[in-house]
Design an enzyme around this catalytic site. Structure first.
Site, short mmCIF file in Angstrom:
data_model
loop_
_atom_site.label_atom_id
_atom_site.label_comp_id
_atom_site.label_asym_id
_atom_site.label_seq_id
_atom_site.Cartn_x
_atom_site.Cartn_y
_atom_site.Cartn_z
N GLY A 268 -32.19 -25.34 -15.18
CA GLY A 268 -32.23 -25.38 -13.72
C GLY A 268 -33.20 -24.36 -13.17
CG MET A 270 -35.95 -17.70 -16.97
SD MET A 270 -34.43 -17.40 -17.93
CE MET A 270 -34.65 -15.66 -18.30
CD GLU A 271 -31.62 -15.01 -16.18
OE1 GLU A 271 -30.97 -14.56 -17.13
OE2 GLU A 271 -31.71 -16.22 -15.93
CG ASN A 272 -38.76 -15.46 -15.48
OD1 ASN A 272 -38.37 -15.38 -16.64
ND2 ASN A 272 -39.20 -16.60 -14.96
CD GLU A 303 -31.48 -18.60 -12.15
OE1 GLU A 303 -31.72 -17.61 -12.86
OE2 GLU A 303 -30.79 -19.56 -12.53
#
Length: 861
Positions: A268, A270-272, A303
């Site tokens: 869904g 990505m928490e970069n 996120e």
């Protein structure tokens, strides 16, 4: 040979030896438009605790040209093997390593993914590094507890934009298309990011209560720009910033916050850190229901929560992945439910009816595991992004909040962030903080809930006198046997639950009272209810505080069956719907009776998310759990009902759109298919129903699957929608056609060729598997078992997992399928990850056989 795996023990040994100071990463992406490979130069500065020690750094690359350690060139052929570069003779204290390599663009959604937009023929790049794929772009010590600063320098084609974790340089500072980013704070390798291409951008700011100003950005491809509802996304984002900063008492920890909608994304989002990537299907090209906006908002908030829990404070090793994901899930739903001005105050209803059903399903598979799973290596974690890690974990956190109190919970979280900022932690660090603020001893709670597998069943035990008053009330708790092959023992757990009492008032079911209590052991007496009039419905786990399967007593079940749609609130309805679905999956409620229940109550269901969940569940039940001799009758009844609801729905409403999709998914008779084609062609119309781009494809895919639409019709629709989404839909429609030739072509493109991009492969698999085509698909069961291990051993994880799960013969519900699976498991020697995925699929067939038998028995009764 390690291949691309890494064990926990290896990571622990490396963490004892090393601390990492900084990375300088120089990437030349000037040839990205053409693809292939690109130069990658990494300089790492790190500390070693021992003189003369040896370790390794991780790298997946087609070619390594140079390895220089502390000024000495190493023999590349001698030190680079599999995915590792051996580093001998370290200095005690400071060391410096330089690695020069050629790295490869991918089309699998792992590492540096490259996509060419068919609209403008431009390439678009983004990175996806969780779990172990930063090493596909630069040499790295690939484990979450070796944090460092990262300084990226990127050469890009002229006119492109480069986004990373640090703020994007001003245009005036970009010379010769070289983008130089400032160093990041200390973060883990897996949350570093690069997004590169001629992306469209919209900018704004968030102004925090403490004077903090955070630059905000939203990016997508230009071909989607007309559909980008940036202000709605900014609104949700700002609401999340307000709520999280209040609850966490810690300012946003990074210099800016960009959200980038990228193509062909496997997850869904990505928490970069400061550069969140999100699948661009969330840029809606056509009308969607409010449920889709709610899911998108939850993803955005999930996120954002990770910026604190996961990025600021990071797990030491992947066994605490559950805590990372569960915390973000719990807090994102809580923000939707409780934040001032939220559009989705009913978010816990959605959670109960979607996320928790996922958790219940996962927890009854042979691969069930404790929430705090034993992650021995990277292979383990790659298949552990599951319903237990996300949904059961979040359910248990919700119960923990009820157990310690919300105020004490967030005070503990605040202390945790302050104590461990930019560091790594274990579960014990959070529980210790919560014990301090709540005064609760959480050791026993943790052992019962986090270190054991399986699910409990709660049942009311009610006795009444002749006058209708309750003479005895207790809650019984059962711990069913774990599935065959699962590790562990059944466990009774402490539950914090509410009991809701509901009575009919003017035809509506209204809650007249609620009590909250701790349930522990096999039987918990509830003396507070003795002497009260017996209500129409007694609902255990009202408000969905705990994680358990709930059963209704006989009187309550009868009233719910007659009045399920008559609850005044959405959450108790959702809990009853979920209980009915769970009973159907367990073979306690026949599929035909579940269908009758849904048909009697769905017309009164106002929550569109619940309606759409019921659509999916009914279709699944009819396809897999119905007695085959009755299935067609059930499908006919459901399809006719869907068409009636479509015609009766309020014009232009979410319900109308949802029923249009439900009808399209199952239209089957000649008249129904003729009508569907007339809607597609504009010959027939329904007031308020806009047959827009996405709905056209939904109609066409069904017409293709039933043989009504041919290749010419698919090609014409693709010419009408010559986008990446259109290409995926066309791939689905072509694979869905009911001919041996179409199936052979689809199979060959996925299994034998194996060079499709991840999103296209997923689309082909989705079209290939059609419930109406069991006989046509039957020969592919044997071919699956002959091919799956070779696919697994030769493809990347994401690509191989799509095949292993998506092409398993789940529709062939028979003992023969179980026997073939068992024979393969016994002889093929799959690794643990593949064994798990195939065993889970086998469990689905076993469950379907049981449910079909129950439905057949009901038909004979």
């Amino acid at each position: 040979m390690p291949g691309t795996n890494l064990t926990r023990e290896e990571a622990q040994q490396r963490a004892k030896l090393l601390s990492v100071d900084s990375y300088e990463i120089d990437l030349d992406l000037s040839g990205a438009q053409e693809g292939g490979t690109y130069p990658s130069v990494t300089t790492v500065r790190f500390q070693s605790a021992e003189a003369g020690a040896e370790t390794f750094i991780d790298l997946v690359a087609p070619a390594v040209h140079e390895v220089v350690l502390n000024g000495t060139s190493l023999d590349v052929a001698a030190v680079f093997r599999d995915s590792r570069i051996r580093l001998p003779h370290l200095l005690q204290g400071a060391n410096e390593l330089k690695v020069v390599a050629d790295c490869a663009y991918t089309n699998t959604g792992e590492g540096l993914h490259r996509f060419v937009d068919p609209v403008d023929q431009q390439a678009y790049l983004y990175t996806q590094f969780e779990v172990p794929d930063a090493r596909r772009v630069f040499a790295s010590f690939e484990q979450p507890d070796l944090k460092a600063t990262f300084q990226f320098t990127v050469t890009a084609p002229e006119g492109w934009t480069v986004v990373s974790n640090s703020p994007t340089p001003d245009a005036a500072d970009v010379k010769d298309n070289v983008w130089r980013f400032a160093p990041t704070p200390r973060i883990s390798t897996y949350i570093t990011a690069l997004i590169v291409g001629p992306y469209h951008a919209v900018h704004s700011t968030y102004e925090g209560p403490n004077g903090q100003v955070v630059p905000l950005g939203i990016y997508c491809r230009p071909s989607l720009a007309e559909f980008l509802d940036a202000e709605a996304i900014f609104d949700v984002t700002r609401q999340g910033f307000d709520w999280f900063q209040e609850k966490f008492a810690y300012d946003y920890p990074f210099a800016k916050y960009d959200q980038l909608f990228v193509p062909e994304f496997n997850a869904g989002a990505m928490e970069n850190a400061g550069a969140v990537t999100i699948r661009d299907q969330y840029v809606f090209r056509s009308k969607v229901t409010d449920a889709a906006y709610e899911v998108r908002a939850e993803t955005i908030l999930h996120e954002l929560a990770h910026m604190w829990f996961g990025d600021l404070v990071t797990m030491e090793w992947w066994n605490d992945l559950w805590l990372n994901e569960s915390f973000a899930t719990y807090t994102s739903i809580a923000c939707q439910a409780y934040a001032e001005g939220s559009k989705w105050p009913h978010a816990w209803t959605t959670f109960a009816n979607s996320m928790k059903t996922w958790a219940y399903r996962q927890d009854q598979l042979p691969s069930t595991h404790p929430i705090m799973a034993d992650i021995r290596d990277l292979d383990d974690v790659l298949v552990n992004f599951d319903g237990i890690t996300y949904a059961k974990g979040a359910s248990v956190l919700k119960q923990l909040v009820a157990y310690v109190g919300m105020e004490a919970f967030f005070k503990g979280v605040q202390a945790y962030f302050k104590a461990h900022a930019f560091a790594n932690t274990r579960l014990s660090d959070l529980l210790g903080a919560l014990e301090e603020t709540s005064g609760r001893d959480l050791a026993a709670w943790s052992k019962a809930w986090l270190e054991t597998a399986g699910i409990n069943v709660l049942r009311p035990r009610i006795e009444t006198g002749a006058d209708g008053l309750i003479t005895s009330f207790a809650v019984s708790q059962e711990a069913p046997a774990l599935p065959a092959g699962a590790q562990g023992e059944p466990t009774l757990r402490p539950h914090r639950i509410a009991i809701g009492l509901y009575d009919l008032d003017g035809g509506r079911l209204v809650r007249t009272d609620r009590i909250e209590l701790d349930v522990d052991g096999a039987l918990t007496e509830v003396p507070e209810l003795v002497g009260r009039a017996r209500p129409a419905v007694v609902l255990l786990n009202d408000d969905d505080l705990s994680y358990a399967k709930v059963r209704l007593d006989e009187v309550s079940l009868a009233n719910v069956t007659a009045h399920l749609g008559d609850f005044t609130d959405s959450l108790p309805r959702a809990l009853c719907w979920a209980s009915a679905w769970d009973m159907t999956r367990d073979g306690e409620l026949a599929t035909r009776d579940y269908l009758s229940l849904v048909l009697s109550g769905i017309g009164k269901e106002s929550d569109i998310g619940v309606v759409q969940s019921l659509h999916r569940q009914v279709k699944l039940a009819l396809d897999l759990y119905a007695d085959p001799a009755w299935r067609e009758e059930g499908l006919a009844a459901w399809t006719e009902a869907a068409l009636e609801h479509l015609r009766a729905a309020e014009p232009g409403s979410d319900h109308q759109l949802a029923w249009a999709r439900a009808f399209a998914a199952t239209a089957r008779t000649e008249d129904q298919l003729t009508y569907l084609k007339a809607l597609l062609d504009g010959v027939a119309e329904i007031e308020g129903l806009a047959v827009d781009t996405e709905l056209r494809w939904a109609f066409l895919e069904r017409l293709a699957a039933t043989g009504v639409a041919d290749e010419a019709a698919i090609a014409a629709e693709l010419e009408r929608d010559p986008t990446a989404a259109g290409e995926r839909h066309a791939a689905t429609a072509r694979a869905a056609r009911p001919t041996a030739e179409a199936k052979a072509a689809a199979w060959a493109s996925v299994v034998e060729s194996g060079d499709l991009p991840n999103a296209v492969q997923e689309a082909v698999i989705g079209g290939f598997v059609q419930a109406d085509q069991r006989e046509l698909l039957a020969p592919y069961a044997e071919r699956y078992f002959a091919a799956v291990k070779g696919v697994w051993d030769s493809r990347s994880h994401e690509i191989a997992q799509q095949v292993a799960v998506g092409l398993y013969p789940s529709l062939q519900v028979s003992q023969e399928t179980l026997d073939a699976t068992d024979a393969w498991l016994a002889s093929a020697e799959p690794n643990a990850a593949l064994r798990r995925l195939v065993s889970e699929s086998r469990s689905g067939v076993e469950r379907a056989l049981k449910a079909q038998a129950a439905d057949a028995a009901a038909g004979r009764a």
